[in-house]
Design an enzyme around this catalytic site. Sequence first.
Site, short mmCIF file in Angstrom:
data_model
loop_
_atom_site.label_atom_id
_atom_site.label_comp_id
_atom_site.label_asym_id
_atom_site.label_seq_id
_atom_site.Cartn_x
_atom_site.Cartn_y
_atom_site.Cartn_z
CD GLU A 1 35.59 -51.27 -54.14
OE1 GLU A 1 35.96 -52.44 -54.27
OE2 GLU A 1 36.23 -50.29 -54.62
CD GLU B 1 34.66 -50.09 -59.21
OE1 GLU B 1 34.91 -49.62 -58.09
OE2 GLU B 1 33.52 -50.51 -59.53
#
Length: 275
Positions: free
Chosen positions: A118, A138
């Site tokens: 990210e 995730e």
Amino acid sequence: MAGAVDLAAEKFHALMVEERTDRVVVLLNRPEVRNAIDQQMVDELHVVCTALEQNPKVLIIAGVDGVFASGADIAQLRERRRDDALQGINSTIFVRIAKLPMPVIAALDGYCLGGGAELAYSADFRIGTPNVRIGNPETGLGILAAAGASWRLKELVGEPVAKQILLAGKVLGADEALAVNLITGIHEPELLLDAAHELADRIVRQDPLAVRITKSVFHAPAEAHPLIDQLAQGILFESEAKFHRMQKFLDRNADKKAEKNTGVKTDAETGEKNS
């Protein structure tokens, strides 16, 4: 308003920071945990952002020891609760990095996962090595990629690939990442930072104000166009750099024509004829 930040005077622990005349190089420096992003690293990145907002320069971000960032620090993430999530600890710094006035280059090697991915998505440019492994695992940890991947990734690679990464835990190798333009070049590890600096060199050869304004216009919402383009162009049309750079272009073309007609080379900088 924050006081002026002198990066040379700051004490960094989770980062290694080098400031040059036209750029800043930041190395994520937690090799014992594969450069996992913890609160201290986030805090130190905020310091760097403050400096670059005050004195805009190109930012190069890379990792140490053959890893970009293996993700957020799981030990810290394990203890975070609802109120921590609502603070947007990682998403806030990644948004701030994405909004820096001058372009950001992420130089990726090895693991670039979770929060590390990210962070890379928040950069304007991403280049990598053959060892890159980039993705967002995730959901396998019972959470979601909430620091930008859930909306940035489909803009970068399209919805089908983004869903493979976000919903099915697909991790892309370097060739796969290059094929979907998630990275734009592959370089051997020992040449990665050189390649990042070469890209930075190309950026800083442009007019800095034009680069800053173009980046802002590029990221403006669709409904802001074309008005924002016209207003931005109005600012640039009045800049000294525009007149200087365009005149230099015209002079260079005139010299080329004169050289073609006479066979005598003229120095574009001085106007003097070369024998």
